[in-house]
Scaffold this active site. Structure first.
Site, PDB file in Angstrom:
ATOM      1  N   SER A   1       0.860  -1.186   0.000  1.00  0.00           N
ATOM      2  CA  SER A   1       0.000   0.000   0.000  1.00  0.00           C
ATOM      3  C   SER A   1       0.897   1.238   0.000  1.00  0.00           C
ATOM      4  CB  SER A   1      -0.870  -0.022   1.262  1.00  0.00           C
ATOM      5  OG  SER A   1      -1.647   1.145   1.334  1.00  0.00           O
ATOM      6  N   GLY A   2       0.602   2.178  -0.873  1.00  0.00           N
ATOM      7  CA  GLY A   2       1.399   3.404  -0.950  1.00  0.00           C
ATOM      8  C   GLY A   2       2.631   3.297  -1.834  1.00  0.00           C
TER       9      GLY A   2
ATOM     10  N   THR B   1      -1.162   4.979  -9.028  1.00  0.00           N
ATOM     11  CA  THR B   1      -0.538   6.053  -9.815  1.00  0.00           C
ATOM     12  C   THR B   1       0.032   5.491 -11.114  1.00  0.00           C
ATOM     13  OG1 THR B   1       0.018   7.199  -7.772  1.00  0.00           O
ATOM     14  CG2 THR B   1       1.251   7.843  -9.745  1.00  0.00           C
TER      15      THR B   1
ATOM     16  N   ARG C   1      -8.274 -12.394   0.825  1.00  0.00           N
ATOM     17  CA  ARG C   1      -7.346 -11.816  -0.164  1.00  0.00           C
ATOM     18  C   ARG C   1      -7.154 -12.797  -1.321  1.00  0.00           C
ATOM     19  NH1 ARG C   1      -3.819  -7.352   2.262  1.00  0.00           N
ATOM     20  NH2 ARG C   1      -4.077  -7.458   4.510  1.00  0.00           N
TER      21      ARG C   1
ATOM     22  N   ILE D   1      -2.532  -5.083  -4.144  1.00  0.00           N
ATOM     23  CA  ILE D   1      -1.397  -5.480  -3.304  1.00  0.00           C
ATOM     24  C   ILE D   1      -0.997  -6.910  -3.656  1.00  0.00           C
ATOM     25  CG2 ILE D   1      -0.591  -5.910  -0.951  1.00  0.00           C
ATOM     26  CD1 ILE D   1      -2.433  -3.723   0.046  1.00  0.00           C
ATOM     27  N   SER D   2      -2.004  -7.780  -3.763  1.00  0.00           N
ATOM     28  CA  SER D   2      -1.783  -9.213  -4.088  1.00  0.00           C
ATOM     29  C   SER D   2      -0.543  -9.744  -3.366  1.00  0.00           C
ATOM     30  CB  SER D   2      -1.705  -9.429  -5.602  1.00  0.00           C
ATOM     31  OG  SER D   2      -0.978  -8.441  -6.284  1.00  0.00           O
TER      32      SER D   2
HETATM   33  N1  LIG Z   1      -5.486  -4.626   6.222  1.00  0.00           N
HETATM   34  C1  LIG Z   1      -5.217  -4.042   5.066  1.00  0.00           C
HETATM   35  N2  LIG Z   1      -4.093  -4.382   4.364  1.00  0.00           N
HETATM   36  C2  LIG Z   1      -3.847  -3.769   3.202  1.00  0.00           C
HETATM   37  N3  LIG Z   1      -4.644  -2.835   2.621  1.00  0.00           N
HETATM   38  C3  LIG Z   1      -5.759  -2.473   3.268  1.00  0.00           C
HETATM   39  C4  LIG Z   1      -6.076  -3.051   4.514  1.00  0.00           C
HETATM   40  N4  LIG Z   1      -7.258  -2.492   4.943  1.00  0.00           N
HETATM   41  C5  LIG Z   1      -7.638  -1.621   4.006  1.00  0.00           C
HETATM   42  N5  LIG Z   1      -6.749  -1.607   2.990  1.00  0.00           N
HETATM   43  C6  LIG Z   1      -6.959  -0.815   1.761  1.00  0.00           C
HETATM   44  O1  LIG Z   1      -7.262  -1.785   0.754  1.00  0.00           O
HETATM   45  C7  LIG Z   1      -6.452  -1.598  -0.389  1.00  0.00           C
HETATM   46  C8  LIG Z   1      -5.851  -2.927  -0.874  1.00  0.00           C
HETATM   47  O2  LIG Z   1      -6.811  -3.690  -1.511  1.00  0.00           O
HETATM   48  P1  LIG Z   1      -6.355  -4.900  -2.431  1.00  0.00           P
HETATM   49  O3  LIG Z   1      -7.602  -5.503  -2.978  1.00  0.00           O
HETATM   50  O4  LIG Z   1      -5.348  -4.415  -3.412  1.00  0.00           O
HETATM   51  O5  LIG Z   1      -5.653  -5.880  -1.391  1.00  0.00           O
HETATM   52  S1  LIG Z   1      -5.248  -7.402  -1.578  1.00  0.00           S
HETATM   53  O6  LIG Z   1      -4.632  -7.538  -2.907  1.00  0.00           O
HETATM   54  O7  LIG Z   1      -6.449  -8.222  -1.447  1.00  0.00           O
HETATM   55  O8  LIG Z   1      -4.296  -7.681  -0.485  1.00  0.00           O
HETATM   56  C9  LIG Z   1      -5.319  -0.692   0.027  1.00  0.00           C
HETATM   57  O9  LIG Z   1      -5.152   0.186  -1.086  1.00  0.00           O
HETATM   58  P2  LIG Z   1      -3.712   0.615  -1.676  1.00  0.00           P
HETATM   59  O10 LIG Z   1      -3.181   1.577  -0.654  1.00  0.00           O
HETATM   60  O11 LIG Z   1      -4.080   1.281  -2.972  1.00  0.00           O
HETATM   61  O12 LIG Z   1      -2.861  -0.593  -1.856  1.00  0.00           O
HETATM   62  C10 LIG Z   1      -5.811   0.017   1.280  1.00  0.00           C
HETATM   63  O13 LIG Z   1      -6.354   1.279   0.938  1.00  0.00           O
HETATM   64  N1  LIG Z   2       6.551   7.703  -8.667  1.00  0.00           N
HETATM   65  C1  LIG Z   2       6.126   8.404  -7.617  1.00  0.00           C
HETATM   66  N2  LIG Z   2       6.886   9.390  -7.099  1.00  0.00           N
HETATM   67  C2  LIG Z   2       6.456  10.103  -6.045  1.00  0.00           C
HETATM   68  N3  LIG Z   2       5.261   9.910  -5.415  1.00  0.00           N
HETATM   69  C3  LIG Z   2       4.479   8.948  -5.887  1.00  0.00           C
HETATM   70  C4  LIG Z   2       4.862   8.146  -7.003  1.00  0.00           C
HETATM   71  N4  LIG Z   2       3.885   7.265  -7.248  1.00  0.00           N
HETATM   72  C5  LIG Z   2       2.930   7.492  -6.327  1.00  0.00           C
HETATM   73  N5  LIG Z   2       3.275   8.515  -5.526  1.00  0.00           N
HETATM   74  C6  LIG Z   2       2.486   9.041  -4.400  1.00  0.00           C
HETATM   75  O1  LIG Z   2       2.473   8.038  -3.401  1.00  0.00           O
HETATM   76  C7  LIG Z   2       1.182   7.934  -2.824  1.00  0.00           C
HETATM   77  C8  LIG Z   2       0.658   6.510  -2.975  1.00  0.00           C
HETATM   78  O2  LIG Z   2       0.438   6.269  -4.356  1.00  0.00           O
HETATM   79  P1  LIG Z   2      -0.713   5.284  -4.835  1.00  0.00           P
HETATM   80  O3  LIG Z   2      -0.651   5.250  -6.305  1.00  0.00           O
HETATM   81  O4  LIG Z   2      -2.023   5.662  -4.201  1.00  0.00           O
HETATM   82  O5  LIG Z   2      -0.190   3.903  -4.205  1.00  0.00           O
HETATM   83  P2  LIG Z   2      -0.914   2.508  -4.023  1.00  0.00           P
HETATM   84  O6  LIG Z   2      -2.002   2.419  -5.070  1.00  0.00           O
HETATM   85  O7  LIG Z   2       0.150   1.489  -4.200  1.00  0.00           O
HETATM   86  O8  LIG Z   2      -1.473   2.532  -2.624  1.00  0.00           O
HETATM   87  C9  LIG Z   2       0.316   8.990  -3.498  1.00  0.00           C
HETATM   88  O9  LIG Z   2       0.288  10.127  -2.681  1.00  0.00           O
HETATM   89  C10 LIG Z   2       1.035   9.270  -4.794  1.00  0.00           C
HETATM   90  O10 LIG Z   2       0.829  10.579  -5.243  1.00  0.00           O
END
Ligand SMILES: Nc1ncnc2c1ncn2[C@@H]1O[C@H](COP(=O)(O)OS(=O)(=O)O)[C@@H](OP(=O)(O)O)[C@H]1O
Ligand SMILES: Nc1ncnc2c1ncn2[C@@H]1O[C@H](COP(=O)(O)OP(=O)(O)O)[C@@H](O)[C@H]1O
Length: 220
Positions: free
Chosen positions: A52-53, A58, A97, A123-124
């Site tokens: 995540s993050g 993006t 998941r 995330i997978s």
């Molecule tokens: N416990 C926990 N662990 C990880 N992530 C969490 C959790 N709870 C909520 N979230 C939010 O759910 C987004 C991830 O969903 P996914 O469907 O990609 O997850 S997975 O592939 O089934 O693991 C993830 O989004 P991303 O930040 O875009 O990755 C989070 O916003």
């Molecule tokens: N290549 C990059 N360089 C700098 N910041 C980034 C980059 N890619 C994403 N971000 C920033 O990081 C944060 C998380 O990005 P996001 O795409 O939401 O991640 P995820 O989907 O994996 O959770 C956002 O605030 C986004 O603007």
């Protein structure tokens, strides 16, 4: 929502186990190759995995926009978004998941069969689940992209404040904090920091576009 609502129960379990009887495959006269010729591209799945993050959404959106500007048909399947609909009965237990990834893998397979460049961004966290999706696709048309960003980077971004909540114990089972993430062993593309900084979104998308070009996915 509890984790018991997921793969362990009802239709999800039946589908996963393949328990339906008396079902037959119906072939249609227009096939994948016909659709690919029409679209002047080859169907495939670009599967973006990472914490995540790490920048999955993006990258998915930047790549989608870049392909669109090249008149290539792409569609983004984003984990967070799909959890508002198709997967809204699933939480974040390992079992849920796995079911989440299984369903998205099946949908991605259909999009690729339709001739589209399907960009899946989830995330997978489990290698075995990603490998199961790979096994659904014809040779080489599953392109695994590992967004290899250190946890500290992802946590410092924390755009939704979820890491903060996880550190405070207010979210249990958060990936990277108290839930596992298994990095790919053999992915097609790895995106990582260089000299301590992350490539820009357009540089990340450029890396994937170059791969698609080189492998002939952007022509029929
Ligand atoms: N416990 C926990 N662990 C990880 N992530 C969490 C959790 N709870 C909520 N979230 C939010 O759910 C987004 C991830 O969903 P996914 O469907 O990609 O997850 S997975 O592939 O089934 O693991 C993830 O989004 P991303 O930040 O875009 O990755 C989070 O916003
Ligand atoms: N290549 C990059 N360089 C700098 N910041 C980034 C980059 N890619 C994403 N971000 C920033 O990081 C944060 C998380 O990005 P996001 O795409 O939401 O991640 P995820 O989907 O994996 O959770 C956002 O605030 C986004 O603007």
């Amino acid at each position: 929502m509890g984790s018991t609502t997921g793969a362990g129960a009802g239709a999800g379990a039946a589908a996963a186990a393949g328990t339906a009887n008396n079902i037959f495959w119906h072939e249609c006269p227009v096939g994948r190759a016909d659709r690919q010729r029409l679209l002047k591209q080859k169907g495939c799945v670009v599967w973006i995995t990472g914490l995540s993050g790490s920048g999955k959404s993006t990258l998915a959106c930047t790549l989608g926009r870049e392909l669109h500007s090249r008149r290539k048909l792409a569609y983004v399947l984003d984990g967070d978004n799909l959890r508002h609909g198709l997967n809204k009965d699933l939480a974040f237990s390992a079992q849920d998941r796995t079911e989440n990834i299984r369903r998205v893998g099946e949908v991605a397979k259909l999009f690729a069969d339709a001739g589209l460049i399907c960009i899946a961004s989830l995330i997978s966290p489990y290698r075995r689940d990603r490998d199961s999706c790979r096994a659904l696709l014809p040779d080489a048309s599953f392109i695994e992209v590992f967004l290899n960003m250190p946890l500290e980077v992802c946590e410092s971004r924390d755009p939704k404040g979820l890491y903060k909540l996880a550190r405070a114990g207010k979210i249990k089972g958060f990936t990277g904090i108290d839930d596992p993430y298994e990095p790919p062993l053999n992915c097609e593309i790895e995106i990582k920091q260089e000299e301590g900084s992350c490539p820009s979104p357009s540089a990340m998308a450029g890396q994937v576009v170059s791969y698609l070009e080189e492998k002939g996915f952007l022509e029929d």
